[in-house]
Motif scaffolding. Structure first.
Motif, PDB file in Angstrom:
ATOM      1  N   ILE A 391      41.902  34.910  30.580  1.00 56.24           N
ATOM      2  CA  ILE A 391      42.752  36.064  30.920  1.00 56.24           C
ATOM      3  C   ILE A 391      42.905  36.199  32.441  1.00 56.24           C
ATOM      4  N   ASN A 392      41.883  35.804  33.195  1.00 59.34           N
ATOM      5  CA  ASN A 392      42.015  35.814  34.661  1.00 59.34           C
ATOM      6  C   ASN A 392      43.129  34.884  35.100  1.00 59.34           C
ATOM      7  N   GLN A 393      43.174  33.698  34.469  1.00 63.33           N
ATOM      8  CA  GLN A 393      44.220  32.734  34.817  1.00 63.33           C
ATOM      9  C   GLN A 393      45.596  33.215  34.370  1.00 63.33           C
ATOM     10  N   PHE A 394      45.661  33.798  33.159  1.00 63.75           N
ATOM     11  CA  PHE A 394      46.933  34.375  32.686  1.00 63.75           C
ATOM     12  C   PHE A 394      47.419  35.443  33.678  1.00 63.75           C
ATOM     13  N   SER A 395      46.478  36.283  34.153  1.00 63.84           N
ATOM     14  CA  SER A 395      46.833  37.402  35.035  1.00 63.84           C
ATOM     15  C   SER A 395      47.384  36.919  36.378  1.00 63.84           C
ATOM     16  N   ILE A 396      46.909  35.748  36.830  1.00 66.03           N
ATOM     17  CA  ILE A 396      47.415  35.185  38.095  1.00 66.03           C
ATOM     18  C   ILE A 396      48.799  34.552  37.871  1.00 66.03           C
ATOM     19  N   ILE A 397      48.888  33.714  36.814  1.00 61.49           N
ATOM     20  CA  ILE A 397      50.137  32.973  36.555  1.00 61.49           C
ATOM     21  C   ILE A 397      51.278  33.917  36.147  1.00 61.49           C
ATOM     22  N   PHE A 398      50.941  34.904  35.278  1.00 65.26           N
ATOM     23  CA  PHE A 398      51.989  35.794  34.735  1.00 65.26           C
ATOM     24  C   PHE A 398      51.835  37.219  35.255  1.00 65.26           C
ATOM     25  N   GLU A 399      51.405  37.365  36.506  1.00 62.45           N
ATOM     26  CA  GLU A 399      51.089  38.690  37.043  1.00 62.45           C
ATOM     27  C   GLU A 399      52.208  39.708  36.826  1.00 62.45           C
ATOM     28  N   GLU A 400      53.440  39.326  37.170  1.00 63.00           N
ATOM     29  CA  GLU A 400      54.560  40.272  37.078  1.00 63.00           C
ATOM     30  C   GLU A 400      54.886  40.637  35.627  1.00 63.00           C
ATOM     31  N   ARG A 401      54.687  39.705  34.706  1.00 64.00           N
ATOM     32  CA  ARG A 401      55.032  39.972  33.293  1.00 64.00           C
ATOM     33  C   ARG A 401      53.939  40.759  32.575  1.00 64.00           C
ATOM     34  N   ILE A 402      52.691  40.590  33.033  1.00 68.53           N
ATOM     35  CA  ILE A 402      51.582  41.306  32.389  1.00 68.53           C
ATOM     36  C   ILE A 402      51.478  42.743  32.904  1.00 68.53           C
ATOM     37  N   LYS A 403      51.803  42.942  34.173  1.00 66.65           N
ATOM     38  CA  LYS A 403      51.638  44.237  34.841  1.00 66.65           C
ATOM     39  C   LYS A 403      52.181  45.457  34.054  1.00 66.65           C
TER      40      LYS A 403
END
Length: 408
Positions: A391-403
């Motif tokens: 999830i840390n990696q997802f949060s970096i790669i997809f930061e704008e979409r997860i926010k």
């Protein structure tokens, strides 16, 4: 005044004592407690009617209108209950509702529990005979298991989370009876991985065959139930699948399942050469990056393509859809390039459904699958392995979409 208190307890006591000495059972078919239970139930129903008439008399001239006999199964065997009726037909029995044929909720729970782990109606009847001393007919068992249908419909239409990090989509085939014939049906499986790292079956759908068009309706259903974004989807090699996904979720990454593609390729290579071929292909999907993967694939093409074109050509043709996982770190790659999650789920379904030759209808199939999912969901409460790193990696790669989405 009703006569529901006129029960001869003395005669019952004498008969029960005599029966005990004769070795008669207390419960079960013709058990000694049956008359007493029948009396208690009929007294309670009469009490319900008294109360109902008292309450409805204010607004309408209502009164008793004879009785009907209703046969029910109980822990004391079969009982013929005299159920009171009223003139207006507004009385609804609470203790033994109109269509209820089994008295104990525990028994109904037992039936559902046996059914949900794949027991046939014949198995369940046998089990009830051994445990409770009576059996239920197929139609009575159907009536009990049908009680899950409203809950199933509610579950099928429930609101979903607004974002799933990964969604696996696949189909599994079953036989269903339709108009006297046995036909093949596809059960569509959709499993989502939430932001909290837990897997959920998002829906179950049935159709005549697997098609991109039907998947489109499945994806639209997910959207209607609140899904706004899918980060990555892992699918089999069905033609047009990627277009169907991107027309509903334009930003989703579509990853073809590597395991599916390997299996398809292995079908065209002789057993004696399979080990070597598999080793060479491993160099393709375990390469450090997409470019190296492509280079290694060209080497495979050079070595094997001429003799076994059907094993190699699809890798070249579908490379755009087979290779997206290279763009992600190792922890995410591991989760996304295989449909192992959905295949594990299908194995669980097969375990439960293997005793069935053909289902009587789509609803019968969905009913059993729904109950299996409820059992599975308990196991799925655990978070996915290595989730913090993923999830840390997802949060970096997809930061704008997860926010914009809720993050526990």
């Amino acid at each position: 005044m009703t006569d529901h208190n006129n029960f001869d307890f003395e005669a019952f006591k004498q008969a029960a004592i005599k029966g005990l000495y004769e070795g008669k059972p207390l419960t079960g078919e013709d058990g000694l407690f049956a008359p007493l239970l029948k009396h208690f139930l009929e007294s309670a129903l009469e009490g319900e009617m008294d109360n109902h008439l008292l309450q409805s008399r204010v607004s309408e001239q209502n009164r008793r209108n004879g009785k009907t006999t209703k046969r029910v199964k109980s822990s004391a065997g079969l009982l013929d209950l005299q159920t009171p009726r009223d003139r207006t037909g507004s009385y609804q029995p609470q203790l033994v509702p109109k269509r209820q044929v089994v008295l104990t909720p525990q028994l109904e729970q037992k039936v559902l529990s046996l059914y949900s782990v794949g027991n046939s109606y014949a198995d369940i009847s046998q089990h009830l005979l051994e445990m409770y001393g009576y059996t239920l007919s197929d139609s009575e068992l159907t009536a009990i298991t049908d009680k899950v249908i409203p809950a199933m419909r509610e579950w099928q239409n429930r609101p979903l989370e607004s974002l799933y990090t990964l969604v696996w989509l696949d189909g599994i085939y079953y036989k269903v009876r339709q108009e006297g014939k046995v036909v093949t049906r596809v059960l569509y499986s959709v499993i989502g991985l939430s932001l909290s790292g837990k897997k959920q079956v998002l829906g179950i759908y049935t159709a005549e065959s697997e098609s991109a068009k039907f998947w489109l309706s499945v994806l639209s259903d997910l959207k209607q139930r609140g899904v706004e974004d899918l980060l990555i989807t892992c699918v089999d090699g069905l033609k047009g699948f990627d277009t169907a996904i991107n027309s509903v979720f334009p930003a989703a990454t579509v990853q073809l399942c590597i395991v599916h593609q390997l299996r398809n390729s292995f079908r065209f290579v002789p057993d004696k050469l399979l080990k070597d071929f598999a080793k060479d292909l491993k160099g393709v999907y375990q390469a450090p990056d997409r470019e190296q993967g492509m280079e290694n694939l060209l080497l495979v093409q050079e070595k094997w393509g001429h003799s076994y074109p059907k094993a190699v050509q699809p890798w070249l043709e579908k490379w755009e859809l087979l290779s997206p996982f290279f763009e992600y770190p190792a922890a995410i790659r591991k989760v996304m390039y295989t449909t192992n999650t959905v295949e594990g789920y299908h194995r669980q379904l097969r375990k439960v459904t293997k005793t069935k030759g053909a289902f009587s209808s789509d609803v019968a199939l969905q009913k059993l699958v729904y109950l299996t999912i409820q059992n599975l969901q308990v196991k799925w409460e655990t978070t996915t392995y290595n989730w913090k790193e993923v999830i840390n990696q997802f949060s970096i790669i997809f930061e704008e979409r997860i926010k914009p989405h809720r993050f526990d």
